[in-house]
Design a protein around this motif. Structure first.
Motif, PDB file in Angstrom:
ATOM      1  N   GLU A 178      50.517  -0.739   8.788  1.00 21.19           N
ATOM      2  CA  GLU A 178      49.123   0.202   8.777  1.00 21.19           C
ATOM      3  C   GLU A 178      48.871   0.169   7.466  1.00 21.19           C
ATOM      4  N   PRO A 179      47.255   0.212   7.281  1.00 20.01           N
ATOM      5  CA  PRO A 179      46.508   0.065   6.093  1.00 20.01           C
ATOM      6  C   PRO A 179      46.760   0.745   4.934  1.00 20.01           C
ATOM      7  N   ARG A 180      47.126   2.340   5.276  1.00 22.79           N
ATOM      8  CA  ARG A 180      47.289   3.224   4.145  1.00 22.79           C
ATOM      9  C   ARG A 180      46.129   3.422   3.378  1.00 22.79           C
ATOM     10  N   LEU A 181      45.013   3.687   3.927  1.00 22.46           N
ATOM     11  CA  LEU A 181      43.807   3.869   3.118  1.00 22.46           C
ATOM     12  C   LEU A 181      43.592   5.512   2.673  1.00 22.46           C
ATOM     13  N   PHE A 182      42.757   5.608   2.039  1.00 18.62           N
ATOM     14  CA  PHE A 182      42.379   7.194   1.708  1.00 18.62           C
ATOM     15  C   PHE A 182      41.319   7.377   2.486  1.00 18.62           C
ATOM     16  N   PRO A 183      41.266   8.348   3.509  1.00 16.68           N
ATOM     17  CA  PRO A 183      40.397   8.441   4.527  1.00 16.68           C
ATOM     18  C   PRO A 183      39.010   8.936   3.855  1.00 16.68           C
ATOM     19  N   TRP A 184      39.144   9.893   2.922  1.00  9.89           N
ATOM     20  CA  TRP A 184      38.059  10.576   2.255  1.00  9.89           C
ATOM     21  C   TRP A 184      37.308   9.506   1.386  1.00  9.89           C
ATOM     22  N   ALA A 216      42.749  -3.164   2.499  1.00 12.41           N
ATOM     23  CA  ALA A 216      44.118  -2.890   1.864  1.00 12.41           C
ATOM     24  C   ALA A 216      44.464  -4.200   1.119  1.00 12.41           C
ATOM     25  N   ILE A 217      44.293  -5.311   1.812  1.00 10.48           N
ATOM     26  CA  ILE A 217      44.360  -6.531   1.036  1.00 10.48           C
ATOM     27  C   ILE A 217      43.551  -6.814  -0.333  1.00 10.48           C
TER      28      ILE A 217
END
Ligand code: ADP
Ligand code: MG
Length: 258
Positions: free
Chosen positions: A86-92, A143-144
């Motif tokens: 899963e990309p684990r991005l910061f949603p904000w 993410a990459i």
């Protein structure tokens, strides 16, 4: 001959669990050249993630040698990028701010590099979008890009396309090969998909379970970009498949106690 970038010698890893000791990796040795694309494949539980975490420095409790460049792998760092399923991005944060992470976009050098990476991962026009506005494949490309911003010596990917549908997955494989050819980053990519392993790799490391160890390494000398429908691709696919079948036969012999 140039020295390998990654040197793993006699790697052993055990886990102490409630049910006893699990031998996750036994005597694993592997050299990876700079710029090489390695895929690691094997049945579930054969130690793929464990191996990747050790290379990433996320798990330092092992026996044996693991060196990146001239340095012992002692912990995580920006020289080792890691991509999870899963990309684990910061949603904000927007796409560009997710990529910059703790670096400031006010720095012109960071800004230039971020926009170069956005183009590389084919997200031009989505700089100001938020993660909720992206498809799964686009989010994984963010993410990459974030991992590549630090110019890692090696990019470690643990089943990064496992959650994507088949068409998106194929597209992501093509995008990743394009990124790798342009950026020349050394890649170690874990998958349990044989087509994916053959499509991406210079060499396929096939692991077997109990204990996790290298069954064999299959070189893939097909030119890039590859086509899955060609007979040379299918030949390699069968070769990998037959190695899997041998693993299954060994497993059956093991469990029958012969
Ligand atoms: P794979 O990624 O190939 O599916 P893993 O590397 O996750 O396999 O796991 C290898 C073996 O080690 C499995 O038997 C798994 O149950 C065990 N294992 C992995 N992580 C842990 C942990 N934190 N604690 C106990 N056992 C673990
Ligand atoms: Mg795993």
């Amino acid at each position: 001959m140039t020295e390998p970038l990654l040197k793993i010698r006699g790697l052993n890893k055990t886990f102490q669990t409630g049910k006893g000791v699990v031998h996750a990796l036994a005597n694993v040795s592997l050299n990876v050249k700079e710029g090489e694309f390695i895929t690691v494949i094997g049945p579930s539980g054969c130690g793929k993630s464990t191996l990747l975490k050790i290379i990433a420095g996320l798990d330092t409790k092992y026996y044996g040698e693991a060196l990146l460049g001239d340095e012992w792998i002692k912990g995580p760092g920006i020289d080792k990028g890691f991509i999870f399923q899963e990309p684990r991005l910061f949603p904000w944060l927007t796409v560009e701010k997710n990529i910059a992470a703790d670096l400031s976009l006010r720095d012109p050098a960071v800004r230039a590099k971020v926009s170069e990476l956005i183009e590389l991962v084919r997200l031009t026009g989505f700089e100001k979008s938020y993660p909720r506005e992206l498809s799964g494949g686009m989010a994984q490309r963010v993410a990459i890009a974030r991992a590549l911003l630090r110019n890692p010596k090696v990019l470690l990917l643990d089943e990064p396309f496992g959650a994507l549908d088949a068409f998106t997955r194929s597209h992501m494989q093509e995008v990743l090969i394009d990124i790798w050819q342009k950026n020349k980053t050394t890649m170690i990519f874990v998958t349990h998909d044989i087509d994916e392993a053959v499509f991406l790799a210079n060499r396929i490391v096939i692991l077997k379970p109990r204990p996790g160890s290298i069954r064999t390494i299959v070189p893939v000398d097909l030119p890039f970009p590859r086509k899955k429908s060609t007979s040379s691709f299918q030949e390699l696919r069968y070769k990998v498949l037959s190695e899997f079948e041998k693993i299954e036969e060994l497993e059956l012999i093991d469990s029958s106690g012969i």
